[in-house]
Design an enzyme around this catalytic site. Sequence first.
Site, mmCIF file in Angstrom:
data_model
loop_
_atom_site.group_PDB
_atom_site.id
_atom_site.type_symbol
_atom_site.label_atom_id
_atom_site.label_comp_id
_atom_site.label_asym_id
_atom_site.label_seq_id
_atom_site.Cartn_x
_atom_site.Cartn_y
_atom_site.Cartn_z
ATOM 1 N N ARG A 43 0.848 -1.198 0.000
ATOM 2 C CA ARG A 43 0.000 0.000 0.000
ATOM 3 C C ARG A 43 0.882 1.246 0.000
ATOM 4 O O ARG A 43 0.628 2.214 -0.707
ATOM 5 C CB ARG A 43 -0.925 0.004 1.243
ATOM 6 C CG ARG A 43 -1.929 -1.131 1.260
ATOM 7 C CD ARG A 43 -2.988 -0.946 2.347
ATOM 8 N NE ARG A 43 -2.482 -1.048 3.713
ATOM 9 C CZ ARG A 43 -2.397 -2.173 4.424
ATOM 10 N NH1 ARG A 43 -2.781 -3.321 3.895
ATOM 11 N NH2 ARG A 43 -1.943 -2.161 5.670
ATOM 12 N N LYS A 133 -12.287 14.463 4.819
ATOM 13 C CA LYS A 133 -13.394 13.938 4.019
ATOM 14 C C LYS A 133 -14.294 13.043 4.862
ATOM 15 O O LYS A 133 -13.811 12.276 5.692
ATOM 16 C CB LYS A 133 -12.841 13.115 2.854
ATOM 17 C CG LYS A 133 -13.919 12.380 2.073
ATOM 18 C CD LYS A 133 -13.347 11.495 0.996
ATOM 19 C CE LYS A 133 -13.834 10.068 1.187
ATOM 20 N NZ LYS A 133 -13.445 9.167 0.110
ATOM 21 N N LYS A 217 -18.339 17.420 -2.416
ATOM 22 C CA LYS A 217 -17.928 16.295 -3.262
ATOM 23 C C LYS A 217 -19.158 15.459 -3.599
ATOM 24 O O LYS A 217 -19.517 14.527 -2.867
ATOM 25 C CB LYS A 217 -16.859 15.459 -2.531
ATOM 26 C CG LYS A 217 -16.447 14.207 -3.297
ATOM 27 C CD LYS A 217 -15.161 13.599 -2.771
ATOM 28 C CE LYS A 217 -14.871 12.289 -3.479
ATOM 29 N NZ LYS A 217 -13.518 11.801 -3.260
#
Length: 343
Positions: A43, A133, A217
């Site tokens: 990752r 977010k 968003k």
Amino acid sequence: MSIQEIAKQIVENGRGLLAADESNGTMGKRLASIGVENTEENRRQFREFLFTTEGIEKYCGGVILYEETLCQKTESGVPFAQLLEAKGVVPGIKVDAGAVMLAGSQDEKITEGLDGLRERFADYYKAGARFAKWRAVIEIDSHSRPTGQAIHANAEALARYAALAQEAGIVPIVEPEILMDGDHSLVRCDLVTREVLETVFDYLQLHRVALDGILLKPNMVIAGKECDEQPSATQIANATVACFQDVVPDIVPGIVFLSGGQGEVQATENLNAINLVDSDKPWILSFSYGRALQQGALKAWAGKEVNKSATQQIFAHRAEMNWLAANGEYTADAEDNRQAATA
Ligand code: 13P
């Protein structure tokens, strides 16, 4: 810097966001699709390749990180947040804890993660995050979903998160995602998007969130993946802009779309068409793509360090195409020229 200045900096000149905030579980699915093991190092390496791509600061004003990634470093020991900041790319953090079944509902979801969020925001700020977010997942069908229950519960959670973010000096990205799954029409998506966004803005105002210090968003106004009648990019663009003109206050500095399962080129074409709509668009209209920015790069990488340069070329190209689209300047020639050069 104030939250208003940070929000503007992120989207200046139509820059968008790289959503590299897949949870470890979601990243596992992405890695499985290319036959690569879901380890912390894999990752880390893929994300290092994305973040160290030369010139991405021109196209991406921010990168959304997952908590693990915010704490990771490059191979040479530079914390990712510091690396991005030095390039003029604002580091951000996904702070929600994912969506679970909403009690009392048939099959709708609520996003969790408000408990302890004030304290977590203080830590994220210290680690360098300047925006955040929170994603609400809204399921849609042709008649009964979403219910008022799911819309209100998610809108309230988004507003409480956004208020906490601003209190910490962090710009909240407010993401109410109406899914593309299903056979609903564009008209149905339009109706639901309007209702959801109106409710979200009501709750944001109720919780005294400064609307000039957020980024929205949303999904585009688009038909479900299984709908027989698939609209053109121009139809999607016209419906999306008309919807936002009616429900998104002018003071919001930027709208950064999610790609939501659109193909890479499709997401670019739709964003370009949106920016070409010839009517009043008081916000920057850009991208905050996850899959639509990373799919090609992920395949090129294939879990191998030797593929670094190919990975970065493909990622830079995709980011540039989306930045062109955010300025209404994307063309098939721009797409093909670079693809030919990197083939
Ligand atoms: P997609 O662009 O892959 O939909 O991801 C964006 C995102 O961050 C969803 O929360």
